[in-house]
Design a protein around this motif. Structure first.
Motif, PDB file in Angstrom:
ATOM      1  N   ARG A 150       7.861 -24.978   7.430  1.00  0.00           N
ATOM      2  CA  ARG A 150       8.148 -25.850   6.289  1.00  0.00           C
ATOM      3  C   ARG A 150       7.005 -26.838   6.156  1.00  0.00           C
ATOM      4  NH1 ARG A 150      13.708 -26.190   4.487  1.00  0.00           N
ATOM      5  NH2 ARG A 150      14.876 -24.611   5.596  1.00  0.00           N
ATOM      6  N   GLU A 151       6.627 -27.127   4.925  1.00  0.00           N
ATOM      7  CA  GLU A 151       5.556 -28.097   4.703  1.00  0.00           C
ATOM      8  C   GLU A 151       6.102 -29.276   3.911  1.00  0.00           C
ATOM      9  OE1 GLU A 151       1.354 -26.901   3.851  1.00  0.00           O
ATOM     10  OE2 GLU A 151       1.735 -27.983   1.980  1.00  0.00           O
ATOM     11  N   SER A 152       5.793 -30.461   4.380  1.00  0.00           N
ATOM     12  CA  SER A 152       6.180 -31.664   3.642  1.00  0.00           C
ATOM     13  C   SER A 152       4.961 -32.557   3.474  1.00  0.00           C
ATOM     14  CB  SER A 152       7.300 -32.400   4.368  1.00  0.00           C
ATOM     15  OG  SER A 152       6.900 -32.765   5.664  1.00  0.00           O
ATOM     16  N   ARG A 153       4.981 -33.343   2.419  1.00  0.00           N
ATOM     17  CA  ARG A 153       3.886 -34.274   2.138  1.00  0.00           C
ATOM     18  C   ARG A 153       4.335 -35.669   2.560  1.00  0.00           C
ATOM     19  NH1 ARG A 153       0.199 -32.464  -2.348  1.00  0.00           N
ATOM     20  NH2 ARG A 153       0.468 -30.226  -2.353  1.00  0.00           N
ATOM     21  N   VAL A 169       2.344 -31.950   6.433  1.00  0.00           N
ATOM     22  CA  VAL A 169       2.904 -31.667   7.755  1.00  0.00           C
ATOM     23  C   VAL A 169       3.564 -30.300   7.722  1.00  0.00           C
ATOM     24  CG1 VAL A 169       4.489 -32.467   9.537  1.00  0.00           C
ATOM     25  CG2 VAL A 169       3.309 -34.135   8.097  1.00  0.00           C
ATOM     26  N   ARG A 170       3.009 -29.377   8.509  1.00  0.00           N
ATOM     27  CA  ARG A 170       3.597 -28.037   8.633  1.00  0.00           C
ATOM     28  C   ARG A 170       4.401 -28.007   9.924  1.00  0.00           C
ATOM     29  NH1 ARG A 170      -1.669 -24.508   7.169  1.00  0.00           N
ATOM     30  NH2 ARG A 170      -1.748 -25.057   4.970  1.00  0.00           N
ATOM     31  N   ALA A 171       5.692 -27.868   9.788  1.00  0.00           N
ATOM     32  CA  ALA A 171       6.560 -27.861  10.967  1.00  0.00           C
ATOM     33  C   ALA A 171       7.412 -26.594  10.959  1.00  0.00           C
ATOM     34  CB  ALA A 171       7.460 -29.094  10.970  1.00  0.00           C
ATOM     35  N   TRP A 172       7.671 -26.097  12.143  1.00  0.00           N
ATOM     36  CA  TRP A 172       8.483 -24.893  12.287  1.00  0.00           C
ATOM     37  C   TRP A 172       9.962 -25.209  12.214  1.00  0.00           C
ATOM     38  CZ3 TRP A 172       6.736 -20.175  11.874  1.00  0.00           C
ATOM     39  CH2 TRP A 172       5.395 -19.922  12.140  1.00  0.00           C
ATOM     40  N   GLN A 173      10.690 -24.313  11.597  1.00  0.00           N
ATOM     41  CA  GLN A 173      12.145 -24.348  11.670  1.00  0.00           C
ATOM     42  C   GLN A 173      12.514 -23.376  12.791  1.00  0.00           C
ATOM     43  OE1 GLN A 173      14.653 -22.107   8.873  1.00  0.00           O
ATOM     44  NE2 GLN A 173      15.679 -24.050   8.423  1.00  0.00           N
ATOM     45  N   PHE A 174      13.338 -23.856  13.722  1.00  0.00           N
ATOM     46  CA  PHE A 174      13.725 -23.038  14.873  1.00  0.00           C
ATOM     47  C   PHE A 174      15.166 -22.562  14.724  1.00  0.00           C
ATOM     48  CE2 PHE A 174      10.276 -25.630  16.503  1.00  0.00           C
ATOM     49  CZ  PHE A 174       9.542 -24.718  17.240  1.00  0.00           C
ATOM     50  N   HIS A 175      15.473 -21.497  15.469  1.00  0.00           N
ATOM     51  CA  HIS A 175      16.829 -20.959  15.499  1.00  0.00           C
ATOM     52  C   HIS A 175      17.341 -21.073  16.922  1.00  0.00           C
ATOM     53  CE1 HIS A 175      19.763 -17.470  15.732  1.00  0.00           C
ATOM     54  NE2 HIS A 175      20.299 -18.307  14.867  1.00  0.00           N
ATOM     55  N   PHE A 224      20.142 -23.413  12.715  1.00  0.00           N
ATOM     56  CA  PHE A 224      18.732 -23.634  12.422  1.00  0.00           C
ATOM     57  C   PHE A 224      18.459 -25.133  12.386  1.00  0.00           C
ATOM     58  CE2 PHE A 224      19.796 -19.516  10.676  1.00  0.00           C
ATOM     59  CZ  PHE A 224      18.718 -18.738  11.078  1.00  0.00           C
ATOM     60  N   PHE A 225      17.254 -25.514  12.820  1.00  0.00           N
ATOM     61  CA  PHE A 225      16.878 -26.925  12.793  1.00  0.00           C
ATOM     62  C   PHE A 225      15.363 -27.058  12.743  1.00  0.00           C
ATOM     63  CE2 PHE A 225      16.627 -25.727  17.185  1.00  0.00           C
ATOM     64  CZ  PHE A 225      15.555 -26.441  17.696  1.00  0.00           C
ATOM     65  N   THR A 226      14.913 -28.184  12.214  1.00  0.00           N
ATOM     66  CA  THR A 226      13.503 -28.560  12.237  1.00  0.00           C
ATOM     67  C   THR A 226      13.426 -29.813  13.096  1.00  0.00           C
ATOM     68  OG1 THR A 226      13.181 -27.684  10.014  1.00  0.00           O
ATOM     69  CG2 THR A 226      11.515 -29.216  10.825  1.00  0.00           C
ATOM     70  N   HIS A 272       9.072 -40.230   2.823  1.00  0.00           N
ATOM     71  CA  HIS A 272       7.909 -39.353   2.922  1.00  0.00           C
ATOM     72  C   HIS A 272       6.708 -40.211   3.314  1.00  0.00           C
ATOM     73  CE1 HIS A 272       9.863 -35.760   1.395  1.00  0.00           C
ATOM     74  NE2 HIS A 272      10.512 -36.554   0.564  1.00  0.00           N
ATOM     75  N   ALA A 273       6.842 -40.868   4.483  1.00  0.00           N
ATOM     76  CA  ALA A 273       5.802 -41.771   4.981  1.00  0.00           C
ATOM     77  C   ALA A 273       5.838 -41.782   6.499  1.00  0.00           C
ATOM     78  CB  ALA A 273       6.036 -43.179   4.447  1.00  0.00           C
ATOM     79  N   THR A 274       4.715 -42.170   7.082  1.00  0.00           N
ATOM     80  CA  THR A 274       4.687 -42.336   8.529  1.00  0.00           C
ATOM     81  C   THR A 274       5.349 -43.668   8.885  1.00  0.00           C
ATOM     82  OG1 THR A 274       2.497 -43.371   8.455  1.00  0.00           O
ATOM     83  CG2 THR A 274       2.581 -40.982   8.849  1.00  0.00           C
ATOM     84  N   GLN A 275       5.817 -43.746  10.104  1.00  0.00           N
ATOM     85  CA  GLN A 275       6.450 -44.969  10.582  1.00  0.00           C
ATOM     86  C   GLN A 275       5.459 -46.134  10.517  1.00  0.00           C
ATOM     87  OE1 GLN A 275       9.651 -45.129  11.228  1.00  0.00           O
ATOM     88  NE2 GLN A 275       9.616 -47.260  11.853  1.00  0.00           N
TER      89      GLN A 275
END
Length: 176
Positions: A60-63, A78-84, A91-93, A104-107
């Motif tokens: 999954r990609e998010s901006r 940010v490209r993050a994997w969704q796992f099973h 399913f979860f990321t 949609h921001a960094t801490q």
């Protein structure tokens, strides 16, 4: 400097421990950096069954907005994997500590945004980061709400509405 050396330099400058930089695009006219990052870990901890999962389902990609770099607005892809999770069949990321929950921001962007707003106003802070004013307002109030101290963190009240002379009177250090 070759491309991999340039990416590792940008990764070091970005200073996000959980991620590595895989692509960098600079738009000089739009004054924006677009940095693609991926997680360093290829496993995730399932929030349902609490087991480590390595079976990836999809990416999954998010901006995500980050602090400006070199006078340029910075957007992370940010490209993050969704796992099973095989044990719970869900399913979860995974969540990342550098990414702010619900925004949609960094801490660290939200921390700086809150600091600017406390010393100025929302309009100027949003203009500084190049984000819409309503978005900055929403992120700010959600950040403040998430970071409010709980009643257990507060210290007990020692005095209420008593001036300094009254406190001295009770100690016998002033005339009655």
């Amino acid at each position: 400097m070759d491309a991999s050396g340039r990416l590792s330099t940008v990764s070091a400058l970005l200073d996000l421990d959980e991620f590595e930089v895989v692509d960098l695009q600079q738009d000089r006219r739009g004054k924006q950096n677009v940095i693609t990052v991926i997680p360093k870990l290829n496993v995730g901890l399932c929030p349902y069954c609490r087991l480590v999962c390595d079976k990836r389902n999809q990416a999954r990609e998010s901006r995500v907005m980050d602090l400006p770099m070199g006078g340029y607005r910075t957007e992370l892809r940010v490209r993050a994997w969704q796992f099973h999770g095989e044990a719970c069949d869900k399913f979860f990321t995974p969540r990342f500590s550098a990414m702010a929950e619900g925004a949609h921001a960094t801490q660290r962007l939200l921390v700086r945004l809150a600091e600017l707003i406390q010393h100025g106003d929302i309009a100027n802070a949003s203009r500084f980061f190049g984000i819409p004013e309503k978005t900055a307002e929403k992120w700010y109030y959600e950040y403040v709400e998430r970071n409010q101290k709980s009643p257990s963190d507060l210290k007990p009240i020692r005095s209420l509405g008593i001036d300094e002379l009254s406190l001295k009177k009770s100690t016998g250090s002033s005339l009655a």
